[in-house]
Scaffold this active site. Structure first.
Site, PDB file in Angstrom:
ATOM      1  N   HIS A 142      -3.040  -4.582 -10.596  1.00  0.00           N
ATOM      2  CA  HIS A 142      -3.774  -3.487 -11.226  1.00  0.00           C
ATOM      3  C   HIS A 142      -3.244  -3.345 -12.655  1.00  0.00           C
ATOM      4  CE1 HIS A 142      -4.787   0.815 -11.906  1.00  0.00           C
ATOM      5  NE2 HIS A 142      -5.681   0.665 -10.949  1.00  0.00           N
ATOM      6  N   ASP A 219       4.409  -2.421  -5.879  1.00  0.00           N
ATOM      7  CA  ASP A 219       3.381  -1.420  -6.139  1.00  0.00           C
ATOM      8  C   ASP A 219       2.613  -1.216  -4.834  1.00  0.00           C
ATOM      9  OD1 ASP A 219       1.079  -0.061  -6.710  1.00  0.00           O
ATOM     10  OD2 ASP A 219       0.362  -1.463  -8.240  1.00  0.00           O
ATOM     11  N   GLN A 222      -1.952   0.672  -2.776  1.00  0.00           N
ATOM     12  CA  GLN A 222      -3.027   0.347  -1.824  1.00  0.00           C
ATOM     13  C   GLN A 222      -2.498  -0.033  -0.447  1.00  0.00           C
ATOM     14  OE1 GLN A 222      -6.086   0.962  -2.373  1.00  0.00           O
ATOM     15  NE2 GLN A 222      -6.105   1.194  -4.589  1.00  0.00           N
ATOM     16  N   LYS A 245      -4.115   8.711  -2.768  1.00  0.00           N
ATOM     17  CA  LYS A 245      -4.697   7.598  -1.999  1.00  0.00           C
ATOM     18  C   LYS A 245      -4.312   7.677  -0.522  1.00  0.00           C
ATOM     19  CE  LYS A 245      -4.748   4.566  -6.043  1.00  0.00           C
ATOM     20  NZ  LYS A 245      -6.135   4.517  -6.513  1.00  0.00           N
ATOM     21  N   CYS A 383      -9.994  -1.876 -12.627  1.00  0.00           N
ATOM     22  CA  CYS A 383      -8.708  -1.878 -13.341  1.00  0.00           C
ATOM     23  C   CYS A 383      -7.908  -3.131 -13.013  1.00  0.00           C
ATOM     24  CB  CYS A 383      -7.876  -0.637 -13.029  1.00  0.00           C
ATOM     25  SG  CYS A 383      -8.624   0.865 -13.626  1.00  0.00           S
TER      26      CYS A 383
HETATM   27  C1  LIG Z   1      -2.783  -1.468  -6.756  1.00  0.00           C
HETATM   28  C2  LIG Z   1      -2.746  -0.213  -7.578  1.00  0.00           C
HETATM   29  N1  LIG Z   1      -1.664   0.065  -8.289  1.00  0.00           N
HETATM   30  C3  LIG Z   1      -1.579   1.180  -9.033  1.00  0.00           C
HETATM   31  C4  LIG Z   1      -2.616   2.068  -9.101  1.00  0.00           C
HETATM   32  C5  LIG Z   1      -2.484   3.289  -9.943  1.00  0.00           C
HETATM   33  O1  LIG Z   1      -2.496   4.427  -9.160  1.00  0.00           O
HETATM   34  P1  LIG Z   1      -2.605   5.878  -9.836  1.00  0.00           P
HETATM   35  O2  LIG Z   1      -3.834   5.823 -10.712  1.00  0.00           O
HETATM   36  O3  LIG Z   1      -2.753   6.793  -8.694  1.00  0.00           O
HETATM   37  O4  LIG Z   1      -1.361   6.085 -10.604  1.00  0.00           O
HETATM   38  C6  LIG Z   1      -3.779   1.823  -8.387  1.00  0.00           C
HETATM   39  C7  LIG Z   1      -4.932   2.731  -8.480  1.00  0.00           C
HETATM   40  O5  LIG Z   1      -6.037   2.407  -8.129  1.00  0.00           O
HETATM   41  C8  LIG Z   1      -3.839   0.647  -7.586  1.00  0.00           C
HETATM   42  O6  LIG Z   1      -4.934   0.368  -6.877  1.00  0.00           O
END
Ligand SMILES: Cc1ncc(COP(=O)(O)O)c(C=O)c1O
Length: 425
Positions: A142, A219, A222, A245, A383
């Site tokens: 992401h 990270d 998800q 999430k 993203c």
């Molecule tokens: C794999 C992954 N990492 C990081 C993020 C960022 O999360 P947040 O926008 O809640 O900080 C997302 C958000 O969609 C994501 O899907």
């Protein structure tokens, strides 16, 4: 955990198991928004990877906090402040046990996964990455696990290295191992890809990196909604996830860090609560995890996160995983049979999300027509623009599943796609 594995176990067994443990119709009644109508049709919400809907328990917990307990934490001797502090700190312990951390002092509350990663790049990264060093990520990250590292590498004149992925959307693990070099200072990798649904072999990745003394950030934005997380078993050094999430509110998330690393990292932001004493000559920082929580935090958000964790625990993350596995298998089967659809991301281990493109029809048009049918999906690059570049496409349609979705909703999605073809095909 994997669509293929789920199918090989046989739909009957899964149906019996999950229907015994998991009353999805009852669960749906706990989510007020699910009874909304969109353009005159019952809502089918399949944008859970972007954010999940909130159960009554979360909405009520936050309301209750503001109605009965609201005060600033950690500093007050009065009863309300003590109640707010106790509520806030109890969630730290709940989050610790949710991801099986060794100590609650390893749980830092942040705005979300994005801030968690930025905290690590600004603190651990700035202290440990120098000119000529390397940071290793994968091609399926992401943007929030790419751009903070790019900013760090630009500042430090370091190099960002990227492990490629195959046509199924899986990390090339031999290449990963080859790219772990003498200058690699940290690895940062998604547990689950938001664009493809791929589950990465993070335990193996951590083992490979640790054999060269390289720390790993995972990270988990998800992953946390879909599978049990055990940071001690993974042995990762940092783990990031977002409350919104996992059925909690926006603006709150968790950075887990191993105590010995957090202990040696400089603070992220300066301000109240992160100090134990201040003079103009010298400031002594607070102990973990408060050193990383400057200023008045998102107290109500933490309370909501606690309610979300309790809610997920009450259903059981294994039961949720089982239910979603069944949905993903079903959706994969149904969508594969629709003429003109190509699935993007066919990894052997997948959870949560199904991305696809449709011959000659732009994903945005598909999303717009589905919306008219009351079906919420996400269209675009999610993203994760480098993932789109890897597959040579500008965008996909992504249906992503949560614990309240049903096979009937997937049938509505398939009907909606047939309608798209009628209109635009
Ligand atoms: C794999 C992954 N990492 C990081 C993020 C960022 O999360 P947040 O926008 O809640 O900080 C997302 C958000 O969609 C994501 O899907």
């Amino acid at each position: 955990m994997s669509a293929n594995v789920a199918m090989s176990r046989g739909p009957d067994v899964i149906h019996r198991d999950s229907s015994r443990m998991f009353d999805v119709e009852k669960i749906r009644r706990s989510f007020p928004i699910l009874s909304e109508e969109i353009h005159g049709r019952p809502l089918v919400y399949l944008d859970n990877a972007a954010t999940t809907q909130k159960p009554d328990a979360v909405i009520e917990a936050m309301n209750h906090y503001y109605r009965h307990d609201n005060a600033n934490i950690h500093r007050g001797v009065h009863l309300l402040s003590q109640r707010a502090t106790d509520g806030y700190e109890a969630v730290r312990v709940a989050a610790q046990s949710f991801i099986h951390a060794r100590s609650s002092s390893e749980i830092v509350f942040v705005r979300g996964a994005t801030e968690a990663i930025n905290l690590v790049t600004h603190t651990y990264g700035r202290a440990n990455v120098g000119p000529g060093d390397e940071v290793l990520i994968t091609a399926m990250e992401h943007h929030s696990n790419i751009v903070p590292w790019q900013i760090l590498c630009d500042e430090k004149r370091a190099t960002l290295r990227v492990v490629p992925i195959n046509d199924r959307g899986e990390v090339l693990i031999e290449t990963f191992e080859r790219l772990l070099g003498p200058r690699t200072r940290i690895v940062s990798v998604a547990h689950v890809s938001n664009a493809l649904g791929t589950v990465n072999p993070v335990k193996q990745i951590v083992r490979m990196a640790h054999s060269r003394n390289i720390p790993v950030l995972v990270d988990g934005a998800q992953a946390a909604p879909h599978m049990p997380i055990n940071v001690q078993d993974l042995d990762c050094d940092f783990y990031a996830f977002s409350g919104h999430k996992i059925y909690g509110p926006t603006g709150i998330g968790v950075l887990y860090g191993k105590a010995e690393l957090l202990e040696n990292m400089p603070p992220y932001q300066g301000g109240g609560d992160m100090i134990s004493s201040v003079t103009f000559e010298k400031t002594i920082y607070n102990k973990l995890p408060y050193k990383f929580e400057a200023g008045t935090p998102n107290i109500a958000g933490v309370i909501g996160l606690g309610a979300a964790i309790s809610y997920v625990n009450s259903l059981g993350i294994d039961a949720i995983a089982n239910h979603e596995d069944e949905l993903l298998s079903y959706a994969t089967n149904q969508l594969s049979q629709v003429r003109g659809i190509t699935l993007v991301g066919t990894a052997r281990e997948k959870v949560g999300a199904l991305s696809f493109v449709m011959e000659e029809i732009h994903p945005h048009d598909i999303g717009t027509i589905l919306d008219q049918e009351g079906i919420a999906v996400r269209t675009g690059h999610h993203c994760a623009q480098p993932v789109m570049d890897r597959f040579g496409i500008p965008a996909t349609v992504r249906a992503s599943f949560g614990l309240y979705n049903t096979k009937a909703e997937i049938d509505r999605l398939v009907e909606g796609i047939e309608k798209v073809r009628e209109i635009l095909g």
